[in-house]
Design a protein around this motif. Structure first.
Motif, PDB file in Angstrom:
ATOM      1  N   VAL A   1      48.905  43.105  36.917  1.00 66.03           N
ATOM      2  CA  VAL A   1      47.843  42.927  37.933  1.00 66.03           C
ATOM      3  C   VAL A   1      47.703  44.143  38.832  1.00 66.03           C
TER       4      VAL A   1
ATOM      5  N   GLU B   1      56.628  45.415  35.400  1.00 60.24           N
ATOM      6  CA  GLU B   1      56.965  45.185  36.814  1.00 60.24           C
ATOM      7  C   GLU B   1      57.714  43.854  36.873  1.00 60.24           C
TER       8      GLU B   1
ATOM      9  N   ARG C   1      42.711  36.653  42.271  1.00 57.04           N
ATOM     10  CA  ARG C   1      43.934  36.241  42.970  1.00 57.04           C
ATOM     11  C   ARG C   1      43.711  36.045  44.463  1.00 57.04           C
TER      12      ARG C   1
ATOM     13  N   LYS D   1      43.427  41.579  41.037  1.00 56.84           N
ATOM     14  CA  LYS D   1      44.164  41.596  42.306  1.00 56.84           C
ATOM     15  C   LYS D   1      43.452  42.621  43.180  1.00 56.84           C
TER      16      LYS D   1
HETATM   17  O1  GCW Z   1      56.036  39.842  45.288  1.00 59.89           O
HETATM   18  C1  GCW Z   1      55.231  40.786  44.778  1.00 59.89           C
HETATM   19  C2  GCW Z   1      55.966  41.468  43.674  1.00 59.89           C
HETATM   20  C3  GCW Z   1      55.092  42.527  43.116  1.00 59.89           C
HETATM   21  C4  GCW Z   1      53.869  41.845  42.544  1.00 59.89           C
HETATM   22  C5  GCW Z   1      53.185  41.087  43.681  1.00 59.89           C
HETATM   23  C6  GCW Z   1      52.000  40.322  43.158  1.00 59.89           C
HETATM   24  C7  GCW Z   1      52.668  42.546  40.625  1.00 59.89           C
HETATM   25  O2  GCW Z   1      57.157  42.009  44.145  1.00 59.89           O
HETATM   26  O3  GCW Z   1      55.785  43.195  42.112  1.00 59.89           O
HETATM   27  O4  GCW Z   1      52.991  42.756  41.962  1.00 59.89           O
HETATM   28  O5  GCW Z   1      54.074  40.191  44.261  1.00 59.89           O
HETATM   29  O6  GCW Z   1      52.181  39.164  42.800  1.00 59.89           O
HETATM   30  O7  GCW Z   1      50.918  40.876  43.097  1.00 59.89           O
END
Ligand code: GCW
Length: 677
Positions: free
Chosen positions: A199, A157, A314, A277
Motif C-alpha cells: 500500500v 514491509e 483506506r 492509501k
Molecule cells: O502500522 C503501520 C505499519 C506500516 C504500514 C501502515 C499501514 C504499510 O507499521 O508498515 O504501512 O501501518 O497500514 O499503512
C-alpha cells in the motif's frame, strides 16, 4: 499448511462409501472447475489412496451414480438440470453440496463457487465426516481479499515469512509456480482476490513491463478463481506520467488514470481493482490540493466502473505529527474526523477499508467507530494476519478470538442491533459491496507465513470472511485436524494452547487497553513502553508518576468516546461501566484505581498479569512436547524451538514492563516479585 490430504487413520476410514469417479463439467485447464476436478483427484488419492479418473462430461443416457460431479449451475442446466430452488438460492461464489452415499453433487453459482464446493467436500472427508449432507453455502460478502505488502525489489514491509514470491529486482519473477500454489491455498478458504503490492505503493508498478508481468501473475492465480488487484501511488500522474500535478479534479490527471486503467485491463481482463492509501504516513493524496478523500477515491473508482472493478480506499488517514502536550490531541479521532461529511459521497464501487481499531492493529483496541458512520458507503474491515505488533510469527498468537471481539461488537447505530460483521457484509445498511481485507504478507518460507502455527490465522481469516458468525474455537479445531491430524490428545492440547495464546500475549505485553507497549518507532517487536510517549505518532499512554491512560472521554478528554453511537458512548464514558480491558484506552487514572471485576489496582494488575502471562508461556514447550511422536519431527522441532523462544521472551517482556512501571509509579508489587526476582 491445511491442504495435506493426509491418509486417514484406519479407525476413521472404514465403513463408508466413496465416489468411484470424478466428473468436472469444464475441460479448459485454466478454469476453476477444471482445478476442482484436479483437486478432488488429489484429495481422494491422498486421503484414501483412491486413484480416480477425471472426465469432463456426464455419461450419456443414464444419470451418473457413484460419482462426484462438479460444475456450475449453467453447466448442470444443460444436462441433468439443477433444482430451481437450489439455483435460486445461490449467490455469486456460492455453492450447493449434496453427499448421498457415494453420489456427490457440487454446483457452483459460478466456476469459483464450484471450486469452493469441492474444497468444502474434501475438508469434510479429511476431517472424517462422512455424513450425508445437502446444503447451500453463500459467502457473507463479495470482498474477501488479502493484501500483500510486497515491494517491487522482492522485500516485504513487515516480512515474517521470507521475501515475497512474485517480485524481484523491480519486476514480476519468471517462475510463478509458487504464486499459483498460494492461490490454491487461498481459494481453499474462499479468498477471491489478492492485492499484490505494498500500500506504500511504488508508481513503477505501472510500467509496461510490470503490466505484462501482472498479466502473467493473474494467469497464475486464475485457475483458482483468485483475482489480482494492485495498490496505487496517488502521485503517479506526476512521478511517472509527466504531468505537473496529481490533483484529482484536473482533467489531465483524470485522463491519465482512465488510460492506465484501460491499459491494465488489456493485460488483466479480470482485474479485481485497486487499493489506495492516501494522505497517510507521508503518502500523497487529494488533501494536498484541498480536495476531499471522496474526490480522491472517486478518481480511481470511475474508470474502474467500465470494467467492473472495485476501489478499496483506506481509512487509515491521520496526522503523524501530533503534539502530546495538547490533552485533547488524539490520533484515534482521525478516521471519523477525516471522513466526516463524506458518507454517501463515494461512487458505488468504492469500499472504505477500515482497520479493526482506531489506532493500528494493537493487542486490544475498541472497534473503530468509523463503522457506525458509513451507512451510505460500502465498508470493509482490515485485519492483519501478519503478526506485526503481535509477536511477528515468533510468538504463537491465534488471532481469531481478537478479531471476533470486533466482528461481534454491537455498535447500536440508531439504537438498533448493528454488529460490525453485519455492517461490513453490507447487511445492516443494505450495501451492495463490502467485506474483509487481510494483510497476509506471504513469503518464500516453506510455511508461507514463517511459522507452522501462524497459518491458523490465515485459515481463520478466510473462513471468517466467508462466514463471520463462525466461532474462533470451531475454526481452530478444523485447522488443527487438517494441519496436524485427528489424535484426541493433540487436538485438545494444541487447541487449548492456541486459545490461551492471545489472552496470554495481552497479559505479558500491554494490559487494560494501554496498547501493545512494544517498540513503536522501529521494529514493532519486543518491549519498549518508553517509546510510546513523546512522539508525533499519537500512540500514547500518558504514563507519569501519578497515573496512566488516555482520557478519551467527552467530559474531560479527547472526546473520542463520543464518536460512538449514544449507548456505546455512554458505556465507555463512565468509569462505572467501561470494561476493564479498555479502561486505560478511555480513561486516565491513578495507578491505584481499582478494577471493576477483580478489585485489583491497575498497577497490581499489570504485575499479576505479566507474571500470569509468562507462566502460561512457560507451560507451552512441555505441552507441545507431550505431542512428540504425534507430529512429524520437522514440524515438531520447528514449533518446539519457537515455543521455547516465546517462553523466554515472555520473561523479558514481563520484567521489562513491570520494572518500567514500578519505576514510574514507585509502587511495589504486593507480592514482592518485581525488582527482586
Ligand atoms: O502500522 C503501520 C505499519 C506500516 C504500514 C501502515 C499501514 C504499510 O507499521 O508498515 O504501512 O501501518 O497500514 O499503512
Amino acid at each position: 499448511a491445511w491442504l495435506r490430504y493426509a491418509p486417514l487413520p484406519c479407525s476413521l476410514s472404514r465403513h463408508h462409501s466413496l465416489p468411484e469417479s470424478i466428473i468436472a463439467l469444464n475441460s479448459t485447464t485454466t478454469s476453476p472447475v477444471y482445478s476442482a476436478g484436479q483437486e478432488l483427484h488429489k484429495g481422494l488419492l491422498g486421503i484414501f489412496g483412491k486413484n480416480l479418473t477425471v472426465s469432463t462430461s456426464l455419461p450419456s443416457g443414464k444419470p451418473p451414480s457413484k460419482a462426484v460431479v462438479v460444475g456450475t449451475v449453467a453447466a448442470f442446466g444443460k444436462s441433468s438440470g439443477v433444482g430451481h430452488d437450489v439455483a435460486s438460492a445461490l449467490e455469486p461464489d456460492g455453492f450447493w453440496l449434496e453427499v448421498k452415499g457415494s453420489m456427490v453433487t457440487i454446483v457452483g453459482q459460478n466456476e469459483r463457487g464450484a471450486l469452493y464446493g469441492a474444497f468444502q467436500y474434501l475438508s469434510l472427508l479429511a476431517r472424517a465426516d462422512f455424513s450425508d449432507v445437502a446444503f447451500v453455502s453463500n459467502p457473507a460478502a463479495p470482498v474477501r481479499w488479502t493484501n500483500e505488502w510486497d515491494n517491487l525489489d522482492g522485500s516485504i514491509e513487515h516480512q515474517y515469512g521470507g521475501p515475497g514470491i512474485w517480485f524481484q529486482g523491480g519486476h514480476v519473477v519468471d517462475d510463478l509456480t509458487r504464486a499459483g500454489q498460494y492461490a490454491r491455498l487461498l481459494s481453499s478458504v474462499g479468498i477471491n482476490a489478492v492485492i499484490v503490492n505494498n500500500v506504500n505503493a511504488d508508481a513503477n508498478i505501472l510500467t509496461d513491463a510490470n503490466m505484462q508481468g501482472l498479466g502473467r501473475l493473474a494467469d497464475a492465480f486464475r485457475p483458482y478463481g483468485v483475482q489480482l488487484g494492485i495498490a496505487l501511488n496517488f502521485a503517479s500522474p506526476q512521478s511517472i506520467g509527466g504531468l505537473s500535478t496529481f490533483d484529482p479534479l484536473d482533467p489531465g490527471v483524470i485522463q491519465f488514470w482512465t488510460d492506465i486503467t484501460d491499459k491494465l485491463y488489456q493485460h488483466v481482463p479480470d482485474l479485481a481493482g485497486y487499493l489506495v492509501k492516501a494522505n497517510s504516513e507521508g503518502q500523497p493524496g487529494p488533501l494536498t490540493y484541498n480536495r476531499t478523500l471522496a474526490d480522491g477515491a472517486n478518481l480511481f473508482a470511475r474508470p474502474l466502473q467500465a470494467h467492473g472493478g472495485v476501489l478499496m480506499f483506506r481509512a487509515f488517514v491521520y496526522n503523524n505529527n501530533l503534539n502530546e502536550s495538547d490533552w485533547k490531541a488524539d490520533r484515534a479521532n482521525a478516521a471519523v474526523q477525516f471522513f466526516d461529511g463524506l458518507d454517501g459521497k463515494f461512487e458505488e464501487n468504492v469500499v472504505v477499508q477500515v482497520k479493526y481499531g482506531p489506532i493500528d492493529f494493537q493487542v486490544r483496541e475498541p472497534t473503530s467507530p468509523l463503522f457506525a458512520h458509513l451507512s451510505r458507503t460500502n465498508a470493509a474491515i482490515e485485519l492483519e494476519v501478519a503478526q506485526e505488533y503481535l509477536g511477528q510469527q515468533c510468538h504463537l498468537v491465534y488471532l481469531a478470538p481478537l478479531w471476533k471481539t470486533v466482528l461481534d461488537f454491537d455498535l447500536r447505530v440508531d439504537g438498533r442491533p448493528s454488529l460490525v460483521r453485519d455492517i461490513v457484509t453490507g447487511r445492516r445498511f443494505k450495501r451492495p459491496l463490502g467485506g474483509f481485507a487481510g494483510v497476509a504478507n506471504v513469503g518464500t518460507h516453506p510455511t508461507w507465513l514463517g511459522s507452522h502455527l501462524a497459518t491458523a490465522n490465515l485459515y481463520a481469516f478466510g473462513r471468517l470472511a466467508w462466514d463471520p458468525s463462525q466461532t474462533a474455537e470451531g475454526l481452530l479445531d478444523e485447522w488443527v485436524v487438517l494441519t496436524f491430524g485427528h489424535d484426541r490428545h493433540l487436538r485438545s492440547t494444541l487447541s487449548q494452547m492456541a486459545l490461551e495464546s492471545w489472552p496470554m500475549y495481552e497479559n505479558y505485553t500491554g494490559n487494560l487497553g494501554i496498547q501493545t507497549l512494544t517498540d513503536i518507532l522501529y521494529t514493532h517487536y519486543g518491549p519498549n513502553p518508553a517509546s510510546m510517549d513523546n512522539n508525533g505518532w499519537g500512540q500514547w499512554t500518558r504514563a507519569d508518576a501519578h497515573g496512566i491512560g488516555m482520557d478519551r472521554t467527552v467530559s474531560n478528554g479527547t472526546g473520542f468516546a463520543g464518536q460512538y453511537p449514544p449507548e456505546v458512548a455512554a458505556m465507555y464514558e463512565s468509569l462505572h461501566t467501561v470494561p476493564d480491558e479498555l479502561l486505560l484506552w478511555f480513561h486516565h487514572v491513578p495507578y491505584t484505581q481499582r478494577l471493576r471485576t477483580t478489585g485489583e489496582t491497575v498497577i497490581q494488575h499489570f504485575y499479576n498479569a505479566h507474571y500470569a502471562g509468562a507462566e502460561t508461556a512457560a507451560t507451552f514447550p512441555a505441552r507441545w512436547a507431550s505431542l512428540r511422536g504425534k507430529v512429524d519431527s520437522d514440524r515438531y522441532d520447528a514449533v518446539l524451538r519457537r515455543l521455547i523462544y516465546q517462553a523466554g521472551h515472555a520473561i523479558v517482556w514481563r520484567d521489562a514492563i513491570n520494572e518500567f512501571y514500578r519505576n514510574k509509579s514507585s509502587i511495589e508489587d504486593e507480592r514482592g516479585r518485581v525488582g527482586h526476582h
